[in-house]
Write a protein that holds these residues in place. Structure first.
Motif, PDB file in Angstrom:
ATOM      1  N   ALA A 177       0.843  -1.188   0.000  1.00 44.96           N
ATOM      2  CA  ALA A 177       0.000   0.000   0.000  1.00 44.96           C
ATOM      3  C   ALA A 177       0.880   1.240   0.000  1.00 44.96           C
ATOM      4  O   ALA A 177       1.838   1.340   0.773  1.00 44.96           O
ATOM      5  N   GLY A 178       0.555   2.191  -0.884  1.00 48.91           N
ATOM      6  CA  GLY A 178       1.213   3.493  -0.909  1.00 48.91           C
ATOM      7  C   GLY A 178       0.303   4.502  -0.225  1.00 48.91           C
ATOM      8  O   GLY A 178      -0.861   4.650  -0.589  1.00 48.91           O
ATOM      9  N   LEU A 179       0.834   5.166   0.791  1.00 45.22           N
ATOM     10  CA  LEU A 179       0.016   6.030   1.635  1.00 45.22           C
ATOM     11  C   LEU A 179       0.368   7.502   1.416  1.00 45.22           C
ATOM     12  O   LEU A 179       1.339   7.834   0.746  1.00 45.22           O
ATOM     13  N   ALA A 180      -0.432   8.380   2.035  1.00 46.47           N
ATOM     14  CA  ALA A 180      -0.109   9.800   2.058  1.00 46.47           C
ATOM     15  C   ALA A 180       1.231   9.995   2.762  1.00 46.47           C
ATOM     16  O   ALA A 180       1.707   9.123   3.501  1.00 46.47           O
ATOM     17  N   THR A 207       2.802   9.453  -3.803  1.00 47.84           N
ATOM     18  CA  THR A 207       2.565   8.179  -4.497  1.00 47.84           C
ATOM     19  C   THR A 207       1.217   8.222  -5.206  1.00 47.84           C
ATOM     20  O   THR A 207       0.203   8.623  -4.632  1.00 47.84           O
ATOM     21  N   ARG A 208       1.227   7.780  -6.464  1.00 52.29           N
ATOM     22  CA  ARG A 208       0.011   7.817  -7.277  1.00 52.29           C
ATOM     23  C   ARG A 208      -0.442   6.414  -7.714  1.00 52.29           C
ATOM     24  O   ARG A 208      -1.622   6.167  -7.894  1.00 52.29           O
ATOM     25  N   ASN A 266      -0.230   8.025 -13.500  1.00 53.24           N
ATOM     26  CA  ASN A 266      -1.521   7.630 -12.914  1.00 53.24           C
ATOM     27  C   ASN A 266      -1.729   6.137 -12.779  1.00 53.24           C
ATOM     28  O   ASN A 266      -2.482   5.698 -11.906  1.00 53.24           O
ATOM     29  N   SER A 267      -1.104   5.347 -13.642  1.00 55.01           N
ATOM     30  CA  SER A 267      -1.424   3.917 -13.660  1.00 55.01           C
ATOM     31  C   SER A 267      -0.232   3.086 -14.127  1.00 55.01           C
ATOM     32  O   SER A 267       0.444   3.453 -15.092  1.00 55.01           O
ATOM     33  N   ILE A 268       0.009   1.983 -13.428  1.00 55.03           N
ATOM     34  CA  ILE A 268       1.013   0.987 -13.816  1.00 55.03           C
ATOM     35  C   ILE A 268       0.296  -0.353 -13.930  1.00 55.03           C
ATOM     36  O   ILE A 268      -0.489  -0.710 -13.051  1.00 55.03           O
TER      37      ILE A 268
END
Length: 359
Positions: A177-180, A207-208, A266-268
């Motif tokens: 998980a990528g957090l604030a 992190t996006r 935006n997306s991987i």
């Protein structure tokens, strides 16, 4: 001849042209607001789509690439994430209404299986513990991860996190998980009730996007500054193989001066067969990469509007990408004229497959 089953033509250049996108098919009856997530069924050519118009739509794509709506259901606020169950019978979704919902595609039955105290930013199906118990997991802006067994509305386990969840993915026994505030949390799903490793993102900005590798040994991380970081869970592997690179940037000349414009990644998406991956961003471009060879396989020209979400289908022959506003410039830029559409790109092997190493 089937568009998506057609033989690949040989292209050797790493830069595509607009001609390479000419056969991309537009999905019929798209969402009415920005697309937040795309997910393909692991069992059929069915595409689930979440949108800021509060709906989750399911499209069926035939052999020629044409699509038709199969089902639609509602959240009470923007729908932010969706995934299919491994058997392809159900769609899991989360939204800004703080709800985790489960939709049975065959019976069209919708149930709420969980809730958070904040918006649900990401959902995944995972297998937990040594016995591989199937669970749903949701990550929220309420700074928690919750696991659900899908039969009761009380979570099996709740993990307290240091910050809000902005991105999340899982593969094998790895959940990241990528957090604030650039926090990264790694969980070993053999021991799902606790955090395995916690760190700061190596990227300097928010992190996006996150995508876990097929082997479950690491993950690719994208940020709002147009950078991607290749990460491994094992420290020795990270020291040897980890690196970061710039992408989704454009050089423009303004008043005789060269300026670098930076766009959010935006997306991987990881290719399900070759393990290569795509990045897509606010610049309207998508690229295919080989992390092991550390080079770009193919770069595609800008589609002139943000790409907000992407996904490869189950065998990697179709790449779905959503053109819609990604909120990177604030509320006032989301005008009625901004396009909202989903395109299907027939993936050629020579675009996405690792190149043979030169001897």
């Amino acid at each position: 001849m089937s568009l998506f089953g057609s033989a690949a033509s040989n292209t050797t250049s790493t830069m595509a042209t607009e001609q390479d996108l000419v056969n991309d098919i537009t999905v019929a009856s798209p969402p009415e607001d920005s697309v937040s997530d795309l997910a393909w069924s692991p069992q059929a050519e069915l595409l689930a789509v979440t949108s800021w118009d509060k709906k989750v739509r399911i499209y069926e794509v035939n052999a020629s690439g044409q699509s038709q709506g199969r089902a639609v259901y509602d959240h009470e606020a923007p729908a932010l994430s969706c995934r299919w169950s491994p058997d392809g019978t159900k769609v899991l979704s989360g939204g800004a209404d703080k709800a985790v919902r489960l939709f049975d595609v065959s019976t069209q039955q919708l149930s709420q299986i969980g809730a958070h105290d904040g918006a649900v930013k990401a959902v995944r199906f995972v297998e937990c513990g040594p016995s591989n118990t199937p669970c749903a997991v949701s990550g929220s802006w309420d700074k928690t991860l919750k696991y659900w067994d899908m039969r009761q509305q009380q979570p099996i386990t709740t993990i307290q996190l240091p910050e809000r969840v902005y991105a999340m993915d899982a593969s094998q026994k790895l959940l990241v998980a990528g957090l604030a505030d650039r926090h990264i949390v790694v969980i070993d799903l053999n021991n799902p009730q606790q955090i395995f490793k916690q760190s700061q993102s190596p990227l300097k900005w928010q992190t996006r996007s996150i995508a876990c590798y097929l082997q479950g040994n690491g993950y690719a991380l994208g940020s709002i500054e147009g950078r991607c970081s290749i990460q491994y869970v094992d420290d020795a592997e990270q020291a040897k193989l980890g690196f970061s690179f710039r992408c989704h940037r454009q050089q423009q000349t303004v008043a005789g001066r060269s300026e670098s414009h930076v766009y959010a990644l935006n997306s991987i998406a990881i290719h399900p067969v070759y393990g290569t991956f795509s990045t897509a961003g606010s610049d309207g471009c998508f690229n295919y990469w080989d992390k092991d060879a550390r080079h770009r396989l193919k770069g595609f020209p800008s589609l002139k509007s943000s790409i907000s979400a992407t996904a490869f289908n189950r065998n990697g022959t179709i790449f779905a990408y959503a053109l819609s506003y990604d909120w990177s410039k604030g509320y006032e830029f989301n005008t009625p004229e901004y396009p909202t559409m989903i395109k299907l790109h027939p993936v050629k092997d020579d675009e996405i497959k690792q190149r043979a190493k030169k001897k």
